[in-house]
Design a protein around this motif. Sequence first.
Motif, mmCIF file in Angstrom:
data_model
loop_
_atom_site.group_PDB
_atom_site.id
_atom_site.type_symbol
_atom_site.label_atom_id
_atom_site.label_comp_id
_atom_site.label_asym_id
_atom_site.label_seq_id
_atom_site.Cartn_x
_atom_site.Cartn_y
_atom_site.Cartn_z
ATOM 1 N N VAL A 26 42.919 33.383 32.497
ATOM 2 C CA VAL A 26 41.589 33.457 33.101
ATOM 3 C C VAL A 26 40.633 34.397 32.376
ATOM 4 N N CYS A 27 41.165 35.368 31.618
ATOM 5 C CA CYS A 27 40.297 36.266 30.860
ATOM 6 C C CYS A 27 41.159 37.111 29.928
ATOM 7 N N PRO A 28 40.525 37.731 28.926
ATOM 8 C CA PRO A 28 41.271 38.658 28.079
ATOM 9 C C PRO A 28 41.709 39.878 28.884
ATOM 10 N N SER A 29 42.822 40.473 28.514
ATOM 11 C CA SER A 29 43.328 41.672 29.194
ATOM 12 C C SER A 29 42.283 42.779 29.247
ATOM 13 N N GLY A 30 41.511 42.922 28.179
ATOM 14 C CA GLY A 30 40.510 43.982 28.098
ATOM 15 C C GLY A 30 39.337 43.813 29.051
ATOM 16 N N SER A 31 39.240 42.666 29.700
ATOM 17 C CA SER A 31 38.147 42.444 30.657
ATOM 18 C C SER A 31 38.342 43.231 31.945
ATOM 19 N N VAL A 32 39.590 43.579 32.260
ATOM 20 C CA VAL A 32 39.880 44.319 33.495
ATOM 21 C C VAL A 32 40.288 45.730 33.094
ATOM 22 N N LYS A 33 39.379 46.680 33.333
ATOM 23 C CA LYS A 33 39.618 48.066 32.912
ATOM 24 C C LYS A 33 39.711 48.970 34.130
ATOM 25 N N ASP A 34 38.729 49.867 34.287
ATOM 26 C CA ASP A 34 38.784 50.878 35.346
ATOM 27 C C ASP A 34 38.212 50.413 36.675
ATOM 28 N N ASN A 35 37.345 49.429 36.655
ATOM 29 C CA ASN A 35 36.679 48.962 37.877
ATOM 30 C C ASN A 35 37.080 47.528 38.196
ATOM 31 N N PRO A 36 36.997 47.141 39.463
ATOM 32 C CA PRO A 36 37.295 45.741 39.810
ATOM 33 C C PRO A 36 36.333 44.792 39.105
ATOM 34 N N VAL A 37 36.814 43.583 38.847
ATOM 35 C CA VAL A 37 36.038 42.547 38.172
ATOM 36 C C VAL A 37 36.034 41.316 39.060
ATOM 37 N N SER A 38 34.911 40.607 39.088
ATOM 38 C CA SER A 38 34.824 39.355 39.845
ATOM 39 C C SER A 38 34.674 38.189 38.875
ATOM 40 N N LEU A 70 35.071 42.021 47.683
ATOM 41 C CA LEU A 70 36.026 43.110 47.456
ATOM 42 C C LEU A 70 35.852 43.726 46.070
ATOM 43 N N SER A 71 35.345 42.929 45.114
ATOM 44 C CA SER A 71 35.177 43.417 43.741
ATOM 45 C C SER A 71 34.164 44.553 43.644
ATOM 46 N N LEU A 72 33.353 44.749 44.672
ATOM 47 C CA LEU A 72 32.398 45.863 44.672
ATOM 48 C C LEU A 72 33.001 47.107 45.323
ATOM 49 N N GLY A 73 34.259 47.004 45.730
ATOM 50 C CA GLY A 73 34.916 48.079 46.460
ATOM 51 C C GLY A 73 35.585 49.117 45.580
ATOM 52 N N VAL A 74 36.435 49.913 46.218
ATOM 53 C CA VAL A 74 37.103 51.038 45.574
ATOM 54 C C VAL A 74 38.587 50.717 45.411
ATOM 55 N N ILE A 75 39.116 50.983 44.222
ATOM 56 C CA ILE A 75 40.537 50.770 43.959
ATOM 57 C C ILE A 75 41.338 51.910 44.579
ATOM 58 N N LEU A 76 42.354 51.542 45.366
ATOM 59 C CA LEU A 76 43.277 52.518 45.965
ATOM 60 C C LEU A 76 44.695 52.123 45.555
ATOM 61 N N GLY A 77 44.974 52.188 44.265
ATOM 62 C CA GLY A 77 46.288 51.791 43.756
ATOM 63 C C GLY A 77 46.487 50.298 43.895
ATOM 64 N N ASP A 78 47.489 49.882 44.704
ATOM 65 C CA ASP A 78 47.762 48.452 44.864
ATOM 66 C C ASP A 78 46.913 47.835 45.977
ATOM 67 N N ARG A 79 45.942 48.620 46.475
ATOM 68 C CA ARG A 79 45.003 48.126 47.494
ATOM 69 C C ARG A 79 43.583 48.239 46.964
ATOM 70 N N ILE A 80 42.701 47.500 47.601
ATOM 71 C CA ILE A 80 41.280 47.624 47.290
ATOM 72 C C ILE A 80 40.554 47.799 48.618
ATOM 73 N N ALA A 81 39.591 48.729 48.650
ATOM 74 C CA ALA A 81 38.843 49.007 49.876
ATOM 75 C C ALA A 81 37.468 48.357 49.775
ATOM 76 N N CYS A 82 37.121 47.569 50.778
ATOM 77 C CA CYS A 82 35.842 46.865 50.822
ATOM 78 C C CYS A 82 34.693 47.881 50.794
ATOM 79 N N PRO A 83 33.604 47.564 50.079
ATOM 80 C CA PRO A 83 32.483 48.504 50.002
ATOM 81 C C PRO A 83 31.671 48.585 51.300
ATOM 82 N N TYR A 84 31.858 47.633 52.188
ATOM 83 C CA TYR A 84 31.027 47.562 53.390
ATOM 84 C C TYR A 84 31.546 48.455 54.506
ATOM 85 N N HIS A 85 32.783 48.224 54.955
ATOM 86 C CA HIS A 85 33.357 49.038 56.037
ATOM 87 C C HIS A 85 34.658 49.733 55.635
ATOM 88 N N GLY A 86 35.021 49.662 54.362
ATOM 89 C CA GLY A 86 36.217 50.359 53.902
ATOM 90 C C GLY A 86 37.530 49.696 54.263
#
Length: 168
Positions: A26-38, A70-86
Amino acid sequence: THGSNVQLDPVEAVLEVGLKDLWFPVCPSGSVKDNPVSLRRLGYKIALWRDDTGQVHALEDHCPHRGAPLSLGVILGDRIACPYHGVEVRHDGTVMRVPGSPGCKLEGSRPTRRFHTAESNGAIFLFNASNPALDEAPALRLPEQLTSPEWSSFLCYTEWGGDYRYVL
């Protein structure tokens, strides 16, 4: 014919969402770095991120609480927190916490589509499962031209603003 009698071409329906139970790059490995990607792939909008160990995870990019990406949210290890209500969604699609509403019926449920991931040859692959609750995907098996040291390979990636069949 009347609108409700319109028949969808079965081939078109399959091409819209990709062949099921197969791995797709679906994409090169380098496309997914420190932040979520959509990404829009396989008929879905998909959020991809890396956990603390570098492992890639992928969920449908839609919070089960209010539908925010969810891609606008915060990475919490193997979880992701939604930017709207967490709301915290684990990599397998299970809602772990609804901070604004503890004990909410969403907690512990698995409403979010998960995509199994694999990384090889500089690319991220997703398994397009026909069963959204699939706990384990089959191993990614690549042809010997991509795995044997007797062959060389390189990754070429581009995004086209149109249907892939026109590109072919």
